[in-house]
Design an enzyme around this catalytic site. Structure first.
Site, mmCIF file in Angstrom:
data_model
loop_
_atom_site.group_PDB
_atom_site.id
_atom_site.type_symbol
_atom_site.label_atom_id
_atom_site.label_comp_id
_atom_site.label_asym_id
_atom_site.label_seq_id
_atom_site.Cartn_x
_atom_site.Cartn_y
_atom_site.Cartn_z
ATOM 1 N N ARG A 52 54.965 32.148 46.230
ATOM 2 C CA ARG A 52 55.293 30.953 45.459
ATOM 3 C C ARG A 52 56.642 31.149 44.794
ATOM 4 N NH1 ARG A 52 53.623 29.078 39.747
ATOM 5 N NH2 ARG A 52 54.756 27.105 39.745
ATOM 6 N N GLU A 92 62.110 36.494 31.163
ATOM 7 C CA GLU A 92 60.926 35.883 30.565
ATOM 8 C C GLU A 92 61.326 34.871 29.477
ATOM 9 O OE1 GLU A 92 57.957 35.365 31.277
ATOM 10 O OE2 GLU A 92 56.916 35.043 29.397
ATOM 11 N N TRP A 93 62.179 33.913 29.843
ATOM 12 C CA TRP A 93 62.546 32.799 28.973
ATOM 13 C C TRP A 93 62.991 33.294 27.590
ATOM 14 C CZ3 TRP A 93 63.318 29.308 32.476
ATOM 15 C CH2 TRP A 93 62.493 29.229 33.577
ATOM 16 N N TYR A 123 46.369 32.138 31.625
ATOM 17 C CA TYR A 123 46.656 33.505 31.185
ATOM 18 C C TYR A 123 45.712 34.053 30.133
ATOM 19 C CZ TYR A 123 51.209 33.351 33.572
ATOM 20 O OH TYR A 123 52.189 33.283 34.523
ATOM 21 N N GLN A 150 64.366 32.465 36.683
ATOM 22 C CA GLN A 150 63.897 33.766 36.208
ATOM 23 C C GLN A 150 64.298 34.926 37.118
ATOM 24 O OE1 GLN A 150 59.718 32.011 35.340
ATOM 25 N NE2 GLN A 150 59.948 33.635 33.845
ATOM 26 N N GLU A 188 49.338 30.820 39.051
ATOM 27 C CA GLU A 188 49.867 31.896 38.202
ATOM 28 C C GLU A 188 48.740 32.513 37.391
ATOM 29 O OE1 GLU A 188 53.098 31.045 35.442
ATOM 30 O OE2 GLU A 188 54.164 29.945 37.002
ATOM 31 N N ASN A 190 56.183 22.568 37.464
ATOM 32 C CA ASN A 190 55.458 23.678 36.883
ATOM 33 C C ASN A 190 55.228 23.417 35.392
ATOM 34 O OD1 ASN A 190 54.509 26.626 36.895
ATOM 35 N ND2 ASN A 190 56.009 26.611 35.223
ATOM 36 N N GLU A 191 53.964 23.355 34.992
ATOM 37 C CA GLU A 191 53.601 23.332 33.577
ATOM 38 C C GLU A 191 54.353 22.310 32.734
ATOM 39 O OE1 GLU A 191 53.934 27.324 32.047
ATOM 40 O OE2 GLU A 191 52.362 28.075 33.359
ATOM 41 N N HIS A 197 60.873 24.130 38.041
ATOM 42 C CA HIS A 197 60.347 25.135 37.116
ATOM 43 C C HIS A 197 61.349 25.258 35.954
ATOM 44 C CE1 HIS A 197 57.394 28.714 36.919
ATOM 45 N NE2 HIS A 197 58.060 28.737 35.779
ATOM 46 N N ASN A 245 47.787 27.229 36.297
ATOM 47 C CA ASN A 245 48.269 28.510 35.782
ATOM 48 C C ASN A 245 47.447 28.824 34.540
ATOM 49 O OD1 ASN A 245 50.331 28.213 37.652
ATOM 50 N ND2 ASN A 245 51.934 27.836 36.129
ATOM 51 N N TRP A 261 51.370 36.390 38.671
ATOM 52 C CA TRP A 261 52.664 36.264 38.031
ATOM 53 C C TRP A 261 52.980 37.601 37.393
ATOM 54 C CZ3 TRP A 261 56.437 32.667 38.111
ATOM 55 C CH2 TRP A 261 57.545 32.969 37.296
HETATM 56 C C1 GBH Z 1 54.160 30.750 32.598
HETATM 57 O O1 GBH Z 1 53.877 30.018 31.434
HETATM 58 C C2 GBH Z 1 55.443 30.293 33.237
HETATM 59 O O2 GBH Z 1 55.196 29.372 34.284
HETATM 60 C C3 GBH Z 1 56.285 31.430 33.739
HETATM 61 O O3 GBH Z 1 57.571 30.946 34.043
HETATM 62 C C4 GBH Z 1 56.301 32.529 32.711
HETATM 63 O O4 GBH Z 1 57.184 33.552 33.049
HETATM 64 C C5 GBH Z 1 54.893 33.069 32.613
HETATM 65 O O5 GBH Z 1 54.023 32.060 32.248
HETATM 66 C C6 GBH Z 1 54.727 34.174 31.579
HETATM 67 O O6 GBH Z 1 54.992 33.704 30.287
HETATM 68 O O7 GBH Z 1 55.437 29.300 22.091
HETATM 69 O O8 GBH Z 1 54.785 31.513 21.415
HETATM 70 O O9 GBH Z 1 53.216 29.662 21.271
HETATM 71 C C7 GBH Z 1 52.778 30.535 30.725
HETATM 72 C C8 GBH Z 1 52.226 29.606 29.709
HETATM 73 C C9 GBH Z 1 52.254 28.633 27.668
HETATM 74 C C10 GBH Z 1 52.940 30.890 27.786
HETATM 75 C C11 GBH Z 1 52.893 28.499 26.340
HETATM 76 C C12 GBH Z 1 53.612 30.771 26.434
HETATM 77 C C13 GBH Z 1 53.618 29.472 24.384
HETATM 78 C C14 GBH Z 1 53.786 30.679 23.544
HETATM 79 N N1 GBH Z 1 52.926 29.630 28.465
HETATM 80 N N2 GBH Z 1 52.957 29.764 25.627
HETATM 81 S S1 GBH Z 1 54.336 30.242 21.965
#
Ligand code: GBH
Length: 483
Positions: free
Chosen positions: A83, A442-443, A317, A26, A386, A175-176, A129, A315, A435
């Site tokens: 991290r 952002e993926w 959110y 990232q 995170e 990670n996750e 990651h 982590n 984070w």
């Molecule tokens: C983290 O994942 C990551 O570790 C990090 O790399 C990333 O940048 C950060 O969050 C912010 O996104 O497929 O539309 O249903 C966070 C956890 C869980 C968030 C799965 C997105 C799926 C969304 N993620 N979730 S969706």
């Protein structure tokens, strides 16, 4: 719902590790430099239609060339810890246990670690990651191969501990794993993009592959921890764990069905990994719903996996409202046969929505989740690795508005209050990483969704602190006991 506010006299203990988090793909860029091998994310981003703005991590924040600048930024914020993750593909470009180690990759991370230590910042390192060396996907389908993948990961882990373990004392294997498994092999919106969803590009089999990928990760994690414990821990003296993501599931109604559904949702989210590691096997709810689509551990594997964490890495959110689903589970169901809501039955949203479609601001959910984990896993040390958010309508905001990110400041105010409440509840929380340090790749949401507490200009790579960085930093300075 008015939340209790912790008073200004609250103090985190002197050894509480706070800071910011990032991940290699990232932020680093420089994907073809100094011997780095190609990864599944390079490949995924090069496939049209996978990333919303057709960007990639090819240059990202250019952090590969900016070690001095990034560490100076962290130092200016006054953090205790940083991290970051290693790119496996810089260290062993082809990834496999018989493939050569790349000394230039080792040198880059030595530079980063030494610069951090010279600035008085504790390095907190993740081995994986999501940026799997592409060669391993081509050789044996990467995470789908529960025999080969753990062996290659074990060797990679050994090289990392050998190279950096004299200075790195906080380790996360993966990670996750939830995301690698469900997003990579279920919904297909992350690399390698496999899914049987016919609306997308139906390669793969959502009914089995996510569970297989998760199983491989658990075995690889356990082998790496075993290597650390038997070959390095006594002399190096660090701690090792995995970090799991989970968002709280609140029952949609008071009915017994919805309460049970919320527990099932949490089990399919986090206990999928945490139960084998802390309790010794997959939860009954997964076994029951998935039958033989869920791989089974041998007795020997169970013993290796059980206890393979020195702490609980988390982590988190957001939060979902969870309703029971009456019909029999679909073969492709990944969540425990539930219906998820982001608004109450009267239409009120569960919290304000960020730019990210999945992210609603619900601080009380984090407090509940922390207490639930504390209780289920017998009071482990929990390292929050995170927590953070994007800001609504980022694409329409001016640079000034992006820098004055009051939405994010309010997010951190709420969530840090929730962390303090959980500490006062008795949950053993040992760290907090926002984070993210930087706006970054952002993926699947590309460069256009910004999670940074520092603004990054993706043309000049200039870094500018946002209001949220100042908030997080002054929060911890004001509320941590001095050593
Ligand atoms: C983290 O994942 C990551 O570790 C990090 O790399 C990333 O940048 C950060 O969050 C912010 O996104 O497929 O539309 O249903 C966070 C956890 C869980 C968030 C799965 C997105 C799926 C969304 N993620 N979730 S969706």
């Amino acid at each position: 719902l008015l939340e209790p506010q912790v008073g200004p006299s609250f103090k985190y203990p002197a050894d509480f590790l706070w800071g910011f988090a990032t991940a290699s793909y990232q932020i680093e860029g420089a994907v073809a430099e100094e011997g780095r091998g190609r990864t599944i994310w390079d490949e995924f981003c090069d496939t049209p239609g996978k990333v919303i703005d057709a960007t990639s991590g090819a240059t990202a924040c250019d952090s590969f060339h900016r070690v001095t600048e990034d560490v100076a930024l962290l130092k200016a914020y006054g953090v205790k810890a940083y991290r970051f993750s290693f790119a496996w593909s810089r260290i062993i470009p082809l990834g496999g246990r018989d493939d050569p180690v790349n000394p230039l990759g080792i040198a880059y991370y030595n530079r980063l670690i030494d610069t951090l230590l010279a600035a008085g910042i504790t390095p907190f390192a993740t081995l994986y990651h999501w940026d799997l060396p592409l060669a391993l996907a081509e050789r044996y389908n990467g995470l789908l191969n529960s025999e080969e993948f753990p062996k290659d990961f074990e060797r990679y882990a050994r090289v990392v501990f050998q190279s950096f373990g004299d200075r790195v004392k906080h380790w996360l294997t993966f990670n996750e794993p939830y995301c690698s498994s469900k997003l990579g092999y279920g919904w297909g919106n992350h690399a390698p993009g496999r899914t049987s969803d016919r609306a997308k590009n139906p390669v793969g089999d959502t009914s089995v592959e996510p569970w297989r990928a998760g199983h491989s990760i658990l075995l690889a994690h356990a082998r790496a921890v075993n290597v650390y414990r038997t070959e390095f821990q006594a002399t190096q003296g660090g701690k090792i764990a995995i970090t799991l993501n989970c968002d709280w599931g609140e029952p949609y109604s008071d009915s017994e069905e919805d309460k049970a559904a919320a527990v099932r949702y949490l089990e399919f989210y986090v206990a999928w990994f945490a139960d084998p590691i802390f309790l010794g096997d997959y939860p009954e709810s997964l076994k029951k719903q998935l039958g033989n689509r869920l791989p089974a551990f041998s007795e020997e594997e169970k013993a290796l996996v059980k206890g393979s964490a020195d702490f609980f890495g988390l982590n988190s959110y957001t939060t979902r409202l969870v309703e029971n689903r009456d019909a029999a589970p679909e073969l492709d169901d990944l969540d425990g046969n539930v219906i998820q809501h982001t608004a109450y039955s009267n239409g009120t949203p569960i919290g304000p929505r960020a730019e990210s479609v999945w992210l609603f601001v619900v601080p009380w959910g984090l407090r509940k989740l922390l207490n639930w984990l504390d209780n289920r896993y017998d009071h482990p040390d929990i390292f929050l690795t995170e927590n953070g958010c994007s800001v609504p309508n980022e694409n329409n905001l001016t640079k000034e508005e992006l820098l004055n990110d009051q939405f994010r400041v309010n997010f951190y105010k709420g969530y840090l209050n929730a962390v303090q409440l959980a500490i006062n509840d008795g949950v053993k929380i040992k760290s907090y990483f926002a984070w993210s340090l930087l706006d970054n790749f952002e993926w699947a949401d590309g460069l256009q969704t910004r999670f940074g507490c520092t603004y990054v200009d993706f043309d000049t790579f200039e870094r500018i602190p946002k209001a949220s960085a100042r908030f997080v930093s002054s929060h911890f300075k004001a509320h941590t006991i001095e050593e």
